[in-house]
Design a protein around this motif. Sequence first.
Motif, mmCIF file in Angstrom:
data_model
loop_
_atom_site.group_PDB
_atom_site.id
_atom_site.type_symbol
_atom_site.label_atom_id
_atom_site.label_comp_id
_atom_site.label_asym_id
_atom_site.label_seq_id
_atom_site.Cartn_x
_atom_site.Cartn_y
_atom_site.Cartn_z
ATOM 1 N N ILE A 1 -0.173 15.750 -28.494
ATOM 2 C CA ILE A 1 0.275 15.523 -29.870
ATOM 3 C C ILE A 1 -0.928 15.411 -30.803
ATOM 4 N N LEU A 2 -1.961 14.682 -30.358
ATOM 5 C CA LEU A 2 -3.165 14.551 -31.184
ATOM 6 C C LEU A 2 -3.812 15.908 -31.432
ATOM 7 N N ARG A 3 -3.757 16.756 -30.392
ATOM 8 C CA ARG A 3 -4.371 18.071 -30.532
ATOM 9 C C ARG A 3 -3.649 18.901 -31.597
ATOM 10 N N LEU A 4 -2.327 18.748 -31.677
ATOM 11 C CA LEU A 4 -1.579 19.483 -32.687
ATOM 12 C C LEU A 4 -1.987 19.067 -34.100
ATOM 13 N N VAL A 5 -2.060 17.743 -34.318
ATOM 14 C CA VAL A 5 -2.371 17.260 -35.662
ATOM 15 C C VAL A 5 -3.821 17.556 -36.017
ATOM 16 N N PHE A 6 -4.749 17.206 -35.112
ATOM 17 C CA PHE A 6 -6.156 17.468 -35.401
ATOM 18 C C PHE A 6 -6.439 18.965 -35.519
ATOM 19 N N GLY A 7 -5.711 19.770 -34.749
ATOM 20 C CA GLY A 7 -5.927 21.211 -34.825
ATOM 21 C C GLY A 7 -5.603 21.764 -36.194
ATOM 22 N N ARG A 8 -4.486 21.279 -36.789
ATOM 23 C CA ARG A 8 -4.159 21.764 -38.126
ATOM 24 C C ARG A 8 -5.197 21.295 -39.140
ATOM 25 N N GLY A 9 -5.634 20.040 -39.015
ATOM 26 C CA GLY A 9 -6.655 19.549 -39.945
ATOM 27 C C GLY A 9 -7.950 20.331 -39.841
ATOM 28 N N LEU A 10 -8.358 20.661 -38.617
ATOM 29 C CA LEU A 10 -9.601 21.416 -38.434
ATOM 30 C C LEU A 10 -9.453 22.852 -38.914
ATOM 31 N N ARG A 11 -8.263 23.414 -38.793
ATOM 32 C CA ARG A 11 -8.066 24.773 -39.323
ATOM 33 C C ARG A 11 -8.205 24.776 -40.841
ATOM 34 N N LEU A 12 -7.632 23.774 -41.476
ATOM 35 C CA LEU A 12 -7.803 23.665 -42.932
ATOM 36 C C LEU A 12 -9.283 23.486 -43.285
ATOM 37 N N ALA A 13 -9.975 22.606 -42.537
ATOM 38 C CA ALA A 13 -11.391 22.367 -42.815
ATOM 39 C C ALA A 13 -12.219 23.620 -42.590
ATOM 40 N N GLY A 14 -11.912 24.368 -41.526
ATOM 41 C CA GLY A 14 -12.673 25.583 -41.253
ATOM 42 C C GLY A 14 -12.521 26.625 -42.336
ATOM 43 N N ALA A 15 -11.272 26.822 -42.791
ATOM 44 C CA ALA A 15 -11.055 27.795 -43.867
ATOM 45 C C ALA A 15 -11.757 27.358 -45.149
ATOM 46 N N GLY A 16 -11.646 26.075 -45.470
ATOM 47 C CA GLY A 16 -12.316 25.581 -46.677
ATOM 48 C C GLY A 16 -13.826 25.667 -46.577
ATOM 49 N N LEU A 17 -14.373 25.383 -45.398
ATOM 50 C CA LEU A 17 -15.825 25.457 -45.219
ATOM 51 C C LEU A 17 -16.331 26.888 -45.399
ATOM 52 N N LEU A 18 -15.609 27.845 -44.836
ATOM 53 C CA LEU A 18 -16.042 29.237 -45.000
ATOM 54 C C LEU A 18 -16.095 29.626 -46.478
ATOM 55 N N ILE A 19 -15.071 29.228 -47.224
ATOM 56 C CA ILE A 19 -15.047 29.556 -48.654
ATOM 57 C C ILE A 19 -16.145 28.797 -49.393
ATOM 58 N N GLY A 20 -16.246 27.486 -49.125
ATOM 59 C CA GLY A 20 -17.225 26.666 -49.841
ATOM 60 C C GLY A 20 -18.656 27.061 -49.556
ATOM 61 N N LEU A 21 -18.990 27.320 -48.289
ATOM 62 C CA LEU A 21 -20.359 27.716 -47.967
ATOM 63 C C LEU A 21 -20.683 29.087 -48.542
ATOM 64 N N GLY A 22 -19.680 29.967 -48.597
ATOM 65 C CA GLY A 22 -19.910 31.263 -49.232
ATOM 66 C C GLY A 22 -20.184 31.129 -50.720
ATOM 67 N N VAL A 23 -19.389 30.273 -51.385
ATOM 68 C CA VAL A 23 -19.626 30.035 -52.816
ATOM 69 C C VAL A 23 -20.998 29.415 -53.040
ATOM 70 N N ALA A 24 -21.374 28.453 -52.173
ATOM 71 C CA ALA A 24 -22.678 27.804 -52.311
ATOM 72 C C ALA A 24 -23.812 28.807 -52.120
ATOM 73 N N ALA A 25 -23.669 29.702 -51.151
ATOM 74 C CA ALA A 25 -24.722 30.698 -50.925
ATOM 75 C C ALA A 25 -24.822 31.666 -52.100
ATOM 76 N N ALA A 26 -23.659 32.047 -52.658
ATOM 77 C CA ALA A 26 -23.680 32.986 -53.782
ATOM 78 C C ALA A 26 -24.257 32.349 -55.039
ATOM 79 N N GLY A 27 -24.008 31.049 -55.232
ATOM 80 C CA GLY A 27 -24.480 30.389 -56.438
ATOM 81 C C GLY A 27 -25.768 29.613 -56.281
#
Length: 933
Positions: free
Chosen positions: A854-880
């Motif tokens: 059960i913990l894996r299900l909840v943490f997995g969704r949170g980490l997927r959100l974090a991973g997608a946001g990190l990819l976007i944020g780090l890309g924006v940071a590198a571009a700017g």
Amino acid sequence: MTRETRPRGHARTAAAPPPAPARAPGGTPGRPPRLATRLLAWRLHPDERDELIGDLQEQHARLAAARGPRRAARWYWRQTLALVWGFFLSRRDEVSTAHERRRGVWMLRGLAHDWRDATRGLRHSPGFALVALVTIAFGVGLSTAVFSLVHGVLLQPLPYQDGERLVRLSEVDPASPLSQLRTGRPGADESGGSLADTTIGEWTARTATLDAIVPVSTDGRNVRTPAGTEQITVATVGSRFFDALSVRATTGRALQEGDGAPGAPDVAVVSHRLVGRLAPTPAAAIGTTLLLDDVPYEIVGVSRPLDLPEPAVDVWIPGRWQWPAPGARRNLGLSLDTIGRMRPGVTVDAVRREGQEIATAIAATNPAFFDGTVPVPTVHVRRLLDDVVAPVRPALVVLGVGMAMVLLAACVSLANLVLTRTTARRRDVAVRLALGASRTRLARPVFFEQLVLAVAGSALGGALAWWVLRVLPSVAPADLPRLAEVHFDLWSLLAAASAAVMTAATAGLLPIWRVSDGRRGHAATSGLRGRADGAPTDRLRSALVVCQIGLAAALLVGAALVGRSLVALLRVDSGYQPAGVLTLQVSLPDLWWRQAGRQTAFVTELLARISSQPGVVAAGASSSLPMRGSVFSGTFWIAGRPRPSDPDERPAARNRVVTPGYLAAVGTPVRRGRGFTAADGPDGQPVVLVDELVAARYFPGEDAIGQRLQAIGRREWTIVGVVAGALDAGLSAPAAPTLYFPAAQVGEILGFNSTSGGLAVRTAGDPLSLVPFIREQARDLERDWPLFNIERLDARVASTVAQPRFYTLVLGLFAALALTTAVLGVYGVLAYAVERRRLEFSVRRALGAREAQILRLVFGRGLRLAGAGLLIGLGVAAAGSSLLRSQLFGVEPLDAGSFVAAASVLTAVVLLACWWPARRATAVDPVEALKAD
């Protein structure tokens, strides 16, 4: 048939009409006035026109029969004006009710009811209301404060008439070694700069693009006031200075043509700050004498404070400059800051082209231009506003972009909060929809709730912005230009508040609109089951969380970069040991330069008295104190070597004239050889100290000690020691080669006439405790030579990094706010998902699923959100990251450590936000959940 009403102002109506009714004014007996009837027909709505006019005519007939046609006509006109122009009737009959309907009173009452329902609903959800209000307040308040700062410094026009026509004129030779010493890098196009007197004269005589060319120069002088002698800043300006700025004196007159002519009387214009210390009123000061370094000047005018040529100028006097005749050899001894006013319709490029043509013409008519060794300089023309804010523009642009990202993060967080709350109402909305409620009726309570939140949060944000701007002068760097012109910007508040209102309204109404969008039966049944079709809403909320995480990641990278840059800056070895060192300056009057030995005797005696005081470790004087940014530079020759013909190879260095105890006082160590001693007097062999940069650059592979230089006074100076390199223009500016000359062998004219020179005292305890003693001793030696700029050296060194520290703190605050909103978003999405999947988790537990799964299900969704946001944020940071390049020191814009640190912090915080929803998911009771279903 309508019910009978009584006319206003009558208790009852007569039953029988009079036997012979009279003619009504403007109509026939028994008929209402035609003009009033036509006015009603034109004004009333078609749906109620016939009914209202019929009722009025019936009542008019009865009143005419009972009271007479005149009174009936007056009554009819009163009812007509009430319906047309909004005058309310005294009775609530059919006419008054229809009038209220016509004028929208019923709508206002409905809106008031919705407003009360909205505030009541927020009181019943204090947690949601508090988080939403705080989010809006911080987003709106900080954005208003930062945008007000950016607008006041960068965008607000200069406080002068047609200030956009004011320009600063300067020239620089990119190849000149002296230019490289001033700027720290070859060919730097920085703010400021000056023009040589030859260029000023030629430009004044030949210009076709400028209405006025005004040279300016500032220095410190002593002024006698009733309270004693004090040191003030005096500006020597061209006589057209006030005309160029379009500024008039508030009392008396400003400087005018002829004030600086030979034989003209010495006159001065004083500021309001100073005139209050000279006379009881500004008018009383006009015509009085002002003593500047004991030179009398007649006060002819009082002016408001001006920020030109620099802040805190208290007196303006006309300069008596004589420009060289056209074609004369260029004079290297006089170079002045210069301000010009462009003629209407003239562009900056046109002025620059004209200036470059004049510089080329000077070189063509003067073969000995710059001794024939330096090419034609490059002319720079900048708008005065751009020149003033040039040092801080990149940093403020970064702050503006960062604040825009924080405001966006706050709006996204607000949208997520409102979306969660509105989605939870789907069942209630579905029931109302099934009972026949319209979209508008469903949306009104939600809209008003979001409007209440946005208005209240924006009001709190406005108060926060006002407070931030009040405390800003005490926390912002003292060298931040135009800080006094930063005020609360109402348009910034309205823009930020509008963003909050639109975000809240859109997020609140979207789920309502989806429920009512052609799926009434499905919405009602699914709403009753508590499982409305929420997959699109969940995807939208997840997308918003990804956006929040991306913004937080980009701001965290920026904060990490500037933070590492600040740490690298603070680790720079300044060449001084500033702890326990007191620096101060003495206002040495220009009048007494020529009184042989007086300044030398004063400095020597004062240093002797200071050195005899207990706790004093060392004391000395210098022609320029550390970190003052004003050091005399010059070229020199190395004895025994041929003089290079290439100007790039000509040796150049900064020159500092010091007394024997100065190096020990500021903590600059002697690496090799010896320092100055009392034996290095006027009759001794001329000696000089060089720093390590001079030794490494001009004596590579050999010992510099014993070498001879031809420098000041064209004398040969023998190198007797090598000292550590020291920074003079701040920790971020590169060190420059420096020569140290003994004051006793140079003479006081070159030794102590610089406004940046002064004394340095090293003490074993608190250096500020020595200030009263030094003041007393200085007053005893020369009563009219005041001390000023008394400060600790460590405070002075720290002030050079005040701006980087301020920007780092602000960006860190932005990153913390964005990170907080991201954490709240992750927590909200996961908590809502756990609540919706409660049945699923109970079934999984009943079928034997372990807590770890059960913990894996909840943490997995949170980490997927974090991973997608990190990819976007780090890309924006590198571009700017290029935006931050000018603000970094010792750190590359794509520094891997900063990116990894930002990603690690964000991931750790997201995992922390996942913990509580995950624990709630594992705490589900399978049996209880199955029974409930």
